[in-house]
Write an enzyme that holds these catalytic residues in place. Structure first.
Site, PDB file in Angstrom:
ATOM      1  N   CYS A 144      47.742-110.206  36.116  1.00  0.00           N
ATOM      2  CA  CYS A 144      47.330-109.766  34.844  1.00  0.00           C
ATOM      3  C   CYS A 144      45.736-109.974  34.683  1.00  0.00           C
ATOM      4  CB  CYS A 144      47.992-110.433  33.888  1.00  0.00           C
ATOM      5  SG  CYS A 144      48.016-109.599  32.304  1.00  0.00           S
TER       6      CYS A 144
ATOM      7  N   HIS B 210      54.172-110.944  35.169  1.00  0.00           N
ATOM      8  CA  HIS B 210      54.077-112.382  34.794  1.00  0.00           C
ATOM      9  C   HIS B 210      55.871-112.798  34.979  1.00  0.00           C
ATOM     10  CE1 HIS B 210      50.479-113.158  33.038  1.00  0.00           C
ATOM     11  NE2 HIS B 210      50.404-112.058  32.472  1.00  0.00           N
TER      12      HIS B 210
END
Ligand code: GLN
Length: 252
Positions: free
Chosen positions: A98, A194
């Site tokens: 990310c 994630h």
């Protein structure tokens, strides 16, 4: 193994205070533990924010973070660019998630127009999109790996350069599918997943470890695979439902 000349594999968790959203530390724990379960020496090395990133790590983990911490992290990462390059030339692997993924590219343009320079390890640029992508994500990976499960929450959209290869294609995400996800480079993975991604996807963890230590003895991953199956089911069902609803709504 790269710069670490002894046999201990050094798994580096870079700036966990800044780049550690949604339990991304779990990626480091999983890599260390899967080596130890195989009887290999492994050490989790935390590089605290503000400290130089050493060239002696075998794996560099850059996690997610909101925009402000991301600005702070980017300065330290750029200052340590030469060390990271040396380690990579020596065989070190990178997993960037990310914000971390955005920061290994050239730049990230936040929603307020702030430009954050990245490391430029990969040919990719990121710009804030019209909305945040939040929810479960299912990805069909390009390397010979099983389907991956993750959780995403980001505003940025990353565009890869022509010669870069995505990690895979989105199978299910809130409201869309088919688009490329992440990046697969030489001993390098960038992704929006994630979860954290490695506890959910033991095969991906071993894929990264094999880059560093070579062939790995098999491990019993029954419990991890149960978690993966549960999350894949949740992600696929929810993603497909949203995709269908949005198509129907779009038709009015
Ligand atoms: N700040 C970045 C974005 O919103 C990354 C967010 C994250 O790492 N979860 O795109």
């Amino acid at each position: 193994m790269s710069a670490a000349r002894d046999s201990t594999v050094r798994v580096g968790l870079v700036y966990p205070e800044l780049l550690g959203t949604y339990g991304d530390r779990g990626n480091a724990v999983v890599l260390v533990q899967r080596l130890r379960w195989r009887g290999l020496d492994a050490e989790l090395v935390e590089v605290t924010a503000g400290a130089p990133i050493p060239d002696s790590l075998d794996v560099y983990l850059f996690g997610g973070g909101e925009d402000d911490p991301q600005v702070m992290a980017s300065a330290g990462m750029r200052a340590s660019r030469a060390a990271i390059d040396r380690a990579r030339a020596g065989g070190a692997a990178v997993l960037a998630v990310c914000a971390g993924f955005q920061l290994i590219g050239h730049s990230y343009e936040a929603a307020d127009g702030t430009m954050i320079d990245g490391l430029g390890l990969v040919d990719a640029v990121t710009r804030a999109g019209p909305n945040r992508l939040i929810g479960e994500l299912v990805v069909d990976p390009d390397p010979p790996l099983p389907v991956l499960t993750g959780f995403e929450n980001h505003g940025g959209r990353t565009t890869l350069g022509r010669l870069e290869r995505p990690l895979g294609r989105v199978v299910a995400r809130n409201g869309s599918r088919g688009e490329p996800e992440g990046l697969l480079g030489e001993r390098l993975i960038g992704t929006y997943m994630h979860g954290p991604v490695l506890p959910r996807n033991p095969a991906l963890a071993d894929h990264i470890l094999a880059w560093v230590v070579g062939d790995l003895a098999p491990l019993d991953s029954t419990r991890e695979e149960q978690l993966r199956a549960t999350q894949l089911h949740a992600g696929s069902a929810r993603g497909v439902r949203r995709w269908w609803q949005e198509r129907v709504l779009a038709r009015g």
